[in-house]
Design an enzyme around this catalytic site. Structure first.
Site, mmCIF file in Angstrom:
data_model
loop_
_atom_site.group_PDB
_atom_site.id
_atom_site.type_symbol
_atom_site.label_atom_id
_atom_site.label_comp_id
_atom_site.label_asym_id
_atom_site.label_seq_id
_atom_site.Cartn_x
_atom_site.Cartn_y
_atom_site.Cartn_z
ATOM 1 N N ASP A 1 1.037 -0.518 14.257
ATOM 2 C CA ASP A 1 -0.108 -0.931 13.634
ATOM 3 C C ASP A 1 0.159 -2.127 12.846
ATOM 4 O OD1 ASP A 1 -3.074 0.468 12.327
ATOM 5 O OD2 ASP A 1 -2.092 -1.247 11.259
ATOM 6 N N ILE A 2 -0.587 -3.443 12.868
ATOM 7 C CA ILE A 2 -0.163 -4.524 12.281
ATOM 8 C C ILE A 2 -0.217 -4.440 10.646
ATOM 9 C CG2 ILE A 2 -2.759 -5.555 11.630
ATOM 10 C CD1 ILE A 2 -1.693 -8.085 13.216
ATOM 11 N N ASN B 1 -10.334 8.107 12.591
ATOM 12 C CA ASN B 1 -11.420 7.868 11.573
ATOM 13 C C ASN B 1 -12.737 7.669 12.573
ATOM 14 O OD1 ASN B 1 -9.455 7.841 9.490
ATOM 15 N ND2 ASN B 1 -8.986 5.609 9.856
ATOM 16 N N VAL C 1 -12.072 -0.474 13.361
ATOM 17 C CA VAL C 1 -12.259 -1.223 14.916
ATOM 18 C C VAL C 1 -13.037 -0.053 15.828
ATOM 19 C CG1 VAL C 1 -10.732 -1.769 16.772
ATOM 20 C CG2 VAL C 1 -9.865 -2.268 14.423
ATOM 21 N N HIS D 1 -9.060 5.413 18.234
ATOM 22 C CA HIS D 1 -7.731 5.274 18.218
ATOM 23 C C HIS D 1 -7.192 6.459 17.396
ATOM 24 C CE1 HIS D 1 -9.534 2.697 15.252
ATOM 25 N NE2 HIS D 1 -8.672 2.829 14.468
ATOM 26 N N HIS E 1 -4.269 7.375 14.799
ATOM 27 C CA HIS E 1 -3.439 6.754 14.028
ATOM 28 C C HIS E 1 -2.337 7.733 14.161
ATOM 29 C CE1 HIS E 1 -5.468 3.807 11.639
ATOM 30 N NE2 HIS E 1 -6.571 4.344 11.726
HETATM 31 P P1 5GP Z 1 -9.156 2.103 11.647
HETATM 32 O O1 5GP Z 1 -9.624 1.387 10.131
HETATM 33 O O2 5GP Z 1 -10.580 1.673 12.626
HETATM 34 O O3 5GP Z 1 -9.032 3.526 11.493
HETATM 35 O O4 5GP Z 1 -7.999 1.668 11.973
HETATM 36 C C1 5GP Z 1 -7.763 0.293 12.900
HETATM 37 C C2 5GP Z 1 -6.217 -0.303 12.620
HETATM 38 O O5 5GP Z 1 -6.265 -1.271 13.262
HETATM 39 C C3 5GP Z 1 -5.955 -0.482 11.184
HETATM 40 O O6 5GP Z 1 -4.955 0.340 10.631
HETATM 41 C C4 5GP Z 1 -5.537 -1.806 11.226
HETATM 42 O O7 5GP Z 1 -4.238 -2.169 10.449
HETATM 43 C C5 5GP Z 1 -5.117 -1.937 12.863
HETATM 44 N N1 5GP Z 1 -5.238 -3.314 13.358
HETATM 45 C C6 5GP Z 1 -6.471 -4.294 13.236
HETATM 46 N N2 5GP Z 1 -6.382 -5.202 14.169
HETATM 47 C C7 5GP Z 1 -5.024 -5.281 14.717
HETATM 48 C C8 5GP Z 1 -4.305 -6.098 15.624
HETATM 49 O O8 5GP Z 1 -4.698 -7.069 16.007
HETATM 50 N N3 5GP Z 1 -2.938 -5.565 15.791
HETATM 51 C C9 5GP Z 1 -2.612 -4.217 15.414
HETATM 52 N N4 5GP Z 1 -1.418 -3.982 16.036
HETATM 53 N N5 5GP Z 1 -3.349 -3.429 14.720
HETATM 54 C C10 5GP Z 1 -4.468 -4.070 14.169
#
Ligand code: 5GP
Length: 121
Positions: A31-32, A88, A97, A101, A103
């Site tokens: 994760d970024i 989520n 996103v 996915h 986590h």
């Molecule tokens: P969500 O909030 O949808 O459950 O999680 C999305 C995750 O994707 C977040 O933890 C966010 O930091 C990660 N994320 C968003 N954009 C990128 C990206 O371009 N690269 C990577 N490696 N992670 C990303």
């Protein structure tokens, strides 16, 4: 909803990511914006926007994501002490996103519960 998210670009190697696992069905990358010492995302290559969009046809694919999570936990030495795997869904679930996915968070004791405001009866 468009299936072309940032994760599609990562799958297609159009943008870089720290990929730690790949097979024909799934990809895992760091994760970024890590929320734990070890925080990776495990995604299907098939774009599915949310948990609500998972169908019976996806049963084995979803199971596969968990198999990958357990394999990564073992590889990185987190299987015995434990870790958290979470997906989520939509805005109240914290999804940002729209490509499902898992986590996988590890390397410290996780807090619980995630919702800390007092619940009214
Ligand atoms: P969500 O909030 O949808 O459950 O999680 C999305 C995750 O994707 C977040 O933890 C966010 O930091 C990660 N994320 C968003 N954009 C990128 C990206 O371009 N690269 C990577 N490696 N992670 C990303």
């Amino acid at each position: 909803m468009s299936s072309d998210t940032i994760f599609t670009k990562i799958i297609n190697k159009e943008i870089p990511a720290d990929i730690i696992y790949e097979d024909d069905q799934a990809l895992a990358f760091k994760d970024i914006n890590p929320q734990a010492p070890f925080h990776c995302l495990i995604i299907p290559k098939k774009p599915i926007a949310t948990i609500n969009d998972i169908t019976v046809e996806d049963k084995s694919l979803i199971g596969h994501l968990y198999i990958v999570a357990a394999q990564l936990a073992k590889e990185h030495g987190f299987d015995e002490q434990g870790y958290r795997v979470v997906m989520n869904c939509n805005s109240n679930g914290g999804q940002t996103v729209y490509h499902i996915h898992l986590h996988m968070l590890a390397g410290k004791a996780m807090g619980w519960p995630p919702y800390t405001e007092k619940l009214k009866n």
